[in-house]
Scaffold this motif. Structure first.
Motif, mmCIF file in Angstrom:
data_model
loop_
_atom_site.group_PDB
_atom_site.id
_atom_site.type_symbol
_atom_site.label_atom_id
_atom_site.label_comp_id
_atom_site.label_asym_id
_atom_site.label_seq_id
_atom_site.Cartn_x
_atom_site.Cartn_y
_atom_site.Cartn_z
ATOM 1 N N PRO A 127 9.308 5.169 -11.039
ATOM 2 C CA PRO A 127 10.166 4.842 -11.844
ATOM 3 C C PRO A 127 11.001 3.364 -12.309
ATOM 4 O O PRO A 127 12.092 3.727 -10.759
ATOM 5 C CB PRO A 127 10.431 5.942 -12.236
ATOM 6 N N GLY A 128 11.347 3.160 -12.932
ATOM 7 C CA GLY A 128 12.014 1.834 -12.677
ATOM 8 C C GLY A 128 12.014 0.449 -11.913
ATOM 9 O O GLY A 128 12.778 0.181 -12.098
ATOM 10 N N ALA A 129 11.070 0.450 -11.172
ATOM 11 C CA ALA A 129 11.606 -0.705 -10.269
ATOM 12 C C ALA A 129 11.765 -2.208 -10.431
ATOM 13 O O ALA A 129 12.148 -2.476 -10.003
ATOM 14 C CB ALA A 129 9.887 -0.462 -9.354
ATOM 15 N N LEU A 130 10.597 -2.589 -11.459
ATOM 16 C CA LEU A 130 11.417 -3.652 -12.193
ATOM 17 C C LEU A 130 12.700 -4.186 -12.626
ATOM 18 O O LEU A 130 12.819 -4.956 -12.554
ATOM 19 C CB LEU A 130 10.254 -3.779 -13.708
ATOM 20 N N ASP A 131 12.840 -3.065 -13.189
ATOM 21 C CA ASP A 131 14.806 -3.258 -13.754
ATOM 22 C C ASP A 131 15.428 -3.886 -12.514
ATOM 23 O O ASP A 131 16.209 -3.837 -13.172
ATOM 24 C CB ASP A 131 15.032 -2.211 -14.455
ATOM 25 N N TRP A 132 15.178 -2.682 -10.903
ATOM 26 C CA TRP A 132 15.668 -3.147 -10.087
ATOM 27 C C TRP A 132 15.567 -4.467 -9.464
ATOM 28 O O TRP A 132 16.776 -5.078 -9.277
ATOM 29 C CB TRP A 132 15.170 -2.003 -9.298
ATOM 30 N N LEU B 19 10.958 -7.704 -2.091
ATOM 31 C CA LEU B 19 10.846 -6.976 -2.546
ATOM 32 C C LEU B 19 9.262 -6.047 -1.938
ATOM 33 O O LEU B 19 8.486 -7.126 -1.803
ATOM 34 C CB LEU B 19 10.265 -7.747 -4.232
ATOM 35 N N SER B 20 9.369 -4.920 -2.052
ATOM 36 C CA SER B 20 8.201 -3.781 -1.648
ATOM 37 C C SER B 20 7.074 -3.733 -2.857
ATOM 38 O O SER B 20 7.690 -3.120 -3.817
ATOM 39 C CB SER B 20 9.594 -2.663 -1.195
ATOM 40 N N TRP B 21 6.191 -4.197 -2.066
ATOM 41 C CA TRP B 21 4.819 -3.882 -2.691
ATOM 42 C C TRP B 21 5.032 -1.906 -3.099
ATOM 43 O O TRP B 21 4.955 -1.617 -4.151
ATOM 44 C CB TRP B 21 4.160 -4.331 -2.100
ATOM 45 N N ALA B 22 5.349 -1.402 -2.181
ATOM 46 C CA ALA B 22 5.416 0.295 -2.378
ATOM 47 C C ALA B 22 7.039 0.760 -3.039
ATOM 48 O O ALA B 22 6.728 1.310 -4.262
ATOM 49 C CB ALA B 22 6.189 0.762 -0.758
ATOM 50 N N ASP B 23 7.533 0.093 -3.592
ATOM 51 C CA ASP B 23 8.413 0.739 -4.115
ATOM 52 C C ASP B 23 8.341 -0.098 -5.715
ATOM 53 O O ASP B 23 8.833 0.416 -6.407
ATOM 54 C CB ASP B 23 10.119 -0.767 -4.014
#
Length: 311
Positions: free
Chosen positions: A237-242, A229-233
């Motif tokens: 937008p929508g990061a937590l959904d992914w 799980l990338s801190w940068a990612d």
């Protein structure tokens, strides 16, 4: 779902940590020690693994030991690619493990090992079988890198493409499955070594291969894997959904989650390999994600989603 957590990836490799900004790894050690302590206090019972080192360097672990990092992890890990990049032979694996065991009594994992098909598929087939012979029974976790070839349109995560020369292209041939989804010669051999061997498979943001990976790993009898799980990612937008979708898809496996990659605006320099300006923010990300996916009391609820700090 979440079985254990790994603090960073290949910290002694300039593709993943900028040693020009932190030549003695003092900043890395402070970040790793702080993160390990926070995870121990906030997420008790979740095993903490120091990011797998590449190259295998006992001196680096002595450095980490001297800086107190090993006091805040439960295991250490190594990466090895003797038929592609390392300057040692595949039969030296037991000796390489012993070098690390001379430094620490912590559990020792092989969190990445693999063979490319850059030259020939027969090389990978030989390498998989020999690796299994050499490592099964010697370490508790063996993560084969990887299930899928890296798509040729995607860049490999490396900062020294020019120095690698033609070896750079080996990054795109590490999978047991080609980019078009067809299996290579070694694919079916892998099932002979499960569940003792698992995978290391990185999933890019909104990776289209996720569902196919789950299906293939189940077909092969895989029970555990390592991903990230990338801190940068987390600032996309929508990061937590992914992140939720990825972890839900992997729920039937014991998953080691690797936390790494500095957001550009959070680094000492604007690059994912940079030490962060504030190590506490990386530790916070690790704790929040571990709570969320370990199912522990205090897990982050849907209405407490990680907000981009400083946004």
């Amino acid at each position: 779902m979440l079985d254990s957590v790994m603090i960073w990836n290949e910290p002694n490799n300039k593709s993943h940590w900028d040693i020009e900004l932190d030549s003695d790894w003092a900043l890395f050690a402070a970040m790793a020690r702080l993160t390990g302590k926070a995870l121990r206090e906030e997420c008790p019972g979740v095993p903490r693994v120091l990011g797998g080192i590449s190259p295998i360097d006992p001196g680096f672990l002595r450095n980490m030991q001297g800086r107190g990092v090993l006091d805040e992890v439960d295991a250490v890990a190594v990466h090895g690619f003797p038929l592609d990049w390392n300057h040692w032979q595949i039969d030296e694996w037991p000796d390489k493990l012993e070098e690390i065991r001379q430094v620490t009594s912590k559990d020792l994992w092989v969190s990445e090992v693999g063979i490319s098909t850059f030259g020939a598929e027969e090389v990978q087939e030989f390498g998989l079988n020999r690796t299994a012979e050499l490592l099964i029974g010697r370490v508790p976790r063996i993560h084969w890198y990887s299930l899928f070839d890296l798509p040729k349109a995607w860049p490999a995560t490396t900062r020294h493409r020019e120095a690698e020369g033609s070896s750079y292209y080996r990054h795109f041939y590490m999978g047991l499955v080609r980019e078009d989804g067809t299996p290579k010669r070694a694919f079916h051999d892998f099932a002979r070594y499960t569940p003792e061997m698992g995978f290391c498979q990185w999933f890019h943001f909104e990776d289209h291969r996720l569902d196919d990976a789950v299906r293939l790993m189940k077909d092969l009898g895989v029970t555990y894997l390592r991903t990230g799980l990338s801190w940068a990612d987390s600032f996309r937008p929508g990061a937590l959904d992914w992140f939720d979708r990825q972890m839900e898809a992997l729920r039937d496996f014991d998953v080691t989650v690797t936390y790494c990659f500095t957001p550009e605006h959070k680094g000492v320099q604007p690059h994912h390999t940079s030490p962060p300006q504030a190590a506490e923010e990386f530790a916070q990300f690790c704790v929040e994600m571990t709570r969320r996916y370990s199912g522990q009391t205090g897990a982050v609820r849907a209405d407490q989603r990680l907000a981009p700090a400083g946004a």
